[in-house]
Scaffold this motif. Structure first.
Motif, PDB file in Angstrom:
ATOM      1  N   HIS A 126      -6.306   2.416  -5.692  1.00 21.74           N
ATOM      2  CA  HIS A 126      -6.485   3.200  -4.712  1.00 21.74           C
ATOM      3  C   HIS A 126      -5.654   2.769  -3.586  1.00 21.74           C
ATOM      4  O   HIS A 126      -4.892   3.684  -2.880  1.00 21.74           O
ATOM      5  CB  HIS A 126      -7.830   3.293  -4.278  1.00 21.74           C
ATOM      6  CG  HIS A 126      -8.102   4.441  -3.186  1.00 21.74           C
ATOM      7  ND1 HIS A 126      -7.859   4.206  -1.812  1.00 21.74           N
ATOM      8  CD2 HIS A 126      -8.287   5.558  -3.264  1.00 21.74           C
ATOM      9  CE1 HIS A 126      -8.146   5.334  -1.183  1.00 21.74           C
ATOM     10  NE2 HIS A 126      -8.443   6.169  -1.966  1.00 21.74           N
ATOM     11  N   ARG A 127      -5.413   1.565  -3.271  1.00 24.90           N
ATOM     12  CA  ARG A 127      -4.525   0.847  -2.074  1.00 24.90           C
ATOM     13  C   ARG A 127      -3.159   1.051  -2.443  1.00 24.90           C
ATOM     14  O   ARG A 127      -2.423   1.827  -1.626  1.00 24.90           O
ATOM     15  CB  ARG A 127      -4.812  -0.298  -2.026  1.00 24.90           C
ATOM     16  CG  ARG A 127      -4.046  -1.348  -0.928  1.00 24.90           C
ATOM     17  CD  ARG A 127      -4.260  -2.753  -0.814  1.00 24.90           C
ATOM     18  NE  ARG A 127      -3.913  -3.283  -2.011  1.00 24.90           N
ATOM     19  CZ  ARG A 127      -2.634  -3.493  -2.172  1.00 24.90           C
ATOM     20  NH1 ARG A 127      -1.328  -3.090  -1.520  1.00 24.90           N
ATOM     21  NH2 ARG A 127      -2.043  -4.219  -3.107  1.00 24.90           N
ATOM     22  N   TYR A 181      -7.798  11.264  -7.897  1.00 24.96           N
ATOM     23  CA  TYR A 181      -6.883  11.645  -7.012  1.00 24.96           C
ATOM     24  C   TYR A 181      -7.355  10.904  -5.704  1.00 24.96           C
ATOM     25  O   TYR A 181      -8.328  10.599  -5.479  1.00 24.96           O
ATOM     26  CB  TYR A 181      -6.948  13.086  -6.705  1.00 24.96           C
ATOM     27  CG  TYR A 181      -6.538  14.161  -7.675  1.00 24.96           C
ATOM     28  CD1 TYR A 181      -5.007  14.474  -7.791  1.00 24.96           C
ATOM     29  CD2 TYR A 181      -7.445  14.527  -8.987  1.00 24.96           C
ATOM     30  CE1 TYR A 181      -4.908  15.111  -8.902  1.00 24.96           C
ATOM     31  CE2 TYR A 181      -6.888  15.043  -9.849  1.00 24.96           C
ATOM     32  CZ  TYR A 181      -5.861  15.692  -9.921  1.00 24.96           C
ATOM     33  OH  TYR A 181      -5.448  16.269 -10.919  1.00 24.96           O
ATOM     34  N   LYS A 182      -6.246  10.365  -5.073  1.00 25.04           N
ATOM     35  CA  LYS A 182      -6.589   9.623  -3.712  1.00 25.04           C
ATOM     36  C   LYS A 182      -6.996  10.467  -2.698  1.00 25.04           C
ATOM     37  O   LYS A 182      -6.474  11.444  -2.668  1.00 25.04           O
ATOM     38  CB  LYS A 182      -5.337   8.860  -3.381  1.00 25.04           C
ATOM     39  CG  LYS A 182      -5.406   7.709  -1.954  1.00 25.04           C
ATOM     40  CD  LYS A 182      -4.349   6.966  -2.139  1.00 25.04           C
ATOM     41  CE  LYS A 182      -4.652   5.975  -0.876  1.00 25.04           C
ATOM     42  NZ  LYS A 182      -3.575   5.110  -0.347  1.00 25.04           N
ATOM     43  N   SER A 221       0.900  -1.336  -0.181  1.00 28.44           N
ATOM     44  CA  SER A 221       0.031   0.016   0.000  1.00 28.44           C
ATOM     45  C   SER A 221       0.867   1.127  -0.008  1.00 28.44           C
ATOM     46  O   SER A 221       2.006   1.176   0.652  1.00 28.44           O
ATOM     47  CB  SER A 221      -0.826   0.033   1.078  1.00 28.44           C
ATOM     48  OG  SER A 221      -1.777  -1.152   1.108  1.00 28.44           O
ATOM     49  N   THR A 244     -14.419   5.553  -4.781  1.00 27.95           N
ATOM     50  CA  THR A 244     -13.262   5.316  -3.918  1.00 27.95           C
ATOM     51  C   THR A 244     -12.158   6.630  -3.905  1.00 27.95           C
ATOM     52  O   THR A 244     -11.488   6.441  -3.056  1.00 27.95           O
ATOM     53  CB  THR A 244     -12.748   4.257  -5.241  1.00 27.95           C
ATOM     54  OG1 THR A 244     -13.621   3.100  -5.104  1.00 27.95           O
ATOM     55  CG2 THR A 244     -11.297   3.749  -4.361  1.00 27.95           C
ATOM     56  N   PHE A 245     -12.310   7.453  -4.958  1.00 23.24           N
ATOM     57  CA  PHE A 245     -11.183   8.381  -4.935  1.00 23.24           C
ATOM     58  C   PHE A 245     -11.908   9.944  -4.509  1.00 23.24           C
ATOM     59  O   PHE A 245     -13.172  10.112  -4.625  1.00 23.24           O
ATOM     60  CB  PHE A 245     -10.782   8.765  -6.556  1.00 23.24           C
ATOM     61  CG  PHE A 245      -9.770   7.495  -6.657  1.00 23.24           C
ATOM     62  CD1 PHE A 245      -8.479   7.550  -6.672  1.00 23.24           C
ATOM     63  CD2 PHE A 245     -10.480   6.475  -7.516  1.00 23.24           C
ATOM     64  CE1 PHE A 245      -7.866   6.326  -7.026  1.00 23.24           C
ATOM     65  CE2 PHE A 245      -9.933   5.307  -7.806  1.00 23.24           C
ATOM     66  CZ  PHE A 245      -8.394   5.156  -7.541  1.00 23.24           C
ATOM     67  N   SER A 246     -11.067  10.694  -4.043  1.00 22.85           N
ATOM     68  CA  SER A 246     -11.427  12.017  -3.390  1.00 22.85           C
ATOM     69  C   SER A 246     -11.780  12.767  -4.475  1.00 22.85           C
ATOM     70  O   SER A 246     -12.877  13.933  -4.179  1.00 22.85           O
ATOM     71  CB  SER A 246     -10.458  12.560  -2.628  1.00 22.85           C
ATOM     72  OG  SER A 246      -9.137  12.941  -3.247  1.00 22.85           O
ATOM     73  N   PHE A 279     -10.303  -0.738  -9.240  1.00 21.11           N
ATOM     74  CA  PHE A 279     -10.229   0.554  -8.667  1.00 21.11           C
ATOM     75  C   PHE A 279      -9.984   0.591  -6.962  1.00 21.11           C
ATOM     76  O   PHE A 279      -9.141   1.597  -6.670  1.00 21.11           O
ATOM     77  CB  PHE A 279     -11.527   1.292  -8.813  1.00 21.11           C
ATOM     78  CG  PHE A 279     -11.783   1.790 -10.083  1.00 21.11           C
ATOM     79  CD1 PHE A 279     -10.708   2.064 -10.921  1.00 21.11           C
ATOM     80  CD2 PHE A 279     -13.035   2.166 -10.734  1.00 21.11           C
ATOM     81  CE1 PHE A 279     -10.976   2.539 -12.361  1.00 21.11           C
ATOM     82  CE2 PHE A 279     -13.334   2.411 -11.865  1.00 21.11           C
ATOM     83  CZ  PHE A 279     -12.302   2.574 -12.981  1.00 21.11           C
TER      84      PHE A 279
END
Length: 236
Positions: free
Chosen positions: A143-144, A235-236, A117, A215-217, A139
């Motif tokens: 993301h991880r 973006y994460k 991660s 999932t993403f910000s 996804f």
């Protein structure tokens, strides 16, 4: 949540096709994208890759995304090439022998990425994430492995939300693409008709945006060619 993706059976069929079209892959890709494939890759890369980055080229194929990052952003990047087809990865050494940057090769699928991660500044998916077995899981895994504030870049086919635009894109992929592929590579280009099947299983642009947003910000969604091509940065 409903699973989206190719599923195991169709994924295996697509991988078999991709393995068989290796000799003409780049030539046909350029033809069927009307010569826009690298233009869209560069546009996304310039906004998501920066000097000093550690990147994962996911579904890398020959490494076209990474090569453009080296040529148009910086050679000060570390690359992990990741693809389910070892024969594709085998071409990397020849194609990148004139570059001095560090790179690593690994074969695997989107849904089970064998990295720790928070490992990468950016994950690049150039015409590849559409071929995931289960997009939702892909996804989550991407993301991880991204670092905080890391970016996922997707350059791929788009599936327009507008019915008329979707009809024209679908018509092109179902009928005209085969002609373009044949003109570019003869009979070796005909297996590219499989691309239409991946398009059918691909979510519409709005649904893809919504799926990424779970999932993403933040998601930047840029549509090209009436929505038939997309450049997305999540973006994460």
């Amino acid at each position: 949540m409903k699973n989206i993706g190719l599923g195991n059976l169709y994924w295996n069929e697509v991988i078999k096709v991709l393995r068989n079209i290796i000799p003409v892959y780049d030539k046909v890709n350029s033809a069927i994208s009307l010569g826009k494939d690298n233009q869209f890759r560069k546009e996304g890369i310039k906004k998501s890759v920066f000097p000093g980055n550690h990147i994962l080229d996911a579904g890398s194929g020959y490494g076209n995304m990474s090569k453009l990052a080296l040529d148009f952003v910086s050679q000060d990047i570390t690359i992990n090439f990741y693809d389910p087809i070892p024969e594709m990865l085998a071409e990397i050494k020849n194609r990148f022998k004139n570059y001095d940057n560090s790179y690593f090769l690994c074969s695997g699928i989107f849904e089970k990425i064998p990295y720790k991660s928070n490992s990468f500044d950016a994950v690049l998916c150039g015409y590849s994430i559409r071929d995931s077995i289960t997009l939702n899981e892909a996804f989550v895994e991407i993301h991880r492995v991204l670092k905080k504030d890391g970016r996922l870049l997707i350059v791929d086919l788009g599936k327009p939300d507008n019915f008329i635009a979707r009809f024209f894109v679908s018509f092109y992929l179902k009928y005209l693409l085969v002609i373009m592929a044949f003109l570019a590579a003869g009979r070796e280009g005909l297996p590219f008709r499989t691309l239409y099947g991946t398009f059918l299983r691909w979510p519409r642009n709005k649904d893809l945006n919504d799926l990424l947003s779970k999932t993403f910000s933040k998601v930047e969604f840029n549509k090209k060619l009436m929505g038939g091509a997309i450049i997305v940065i999540a973006y994460k």
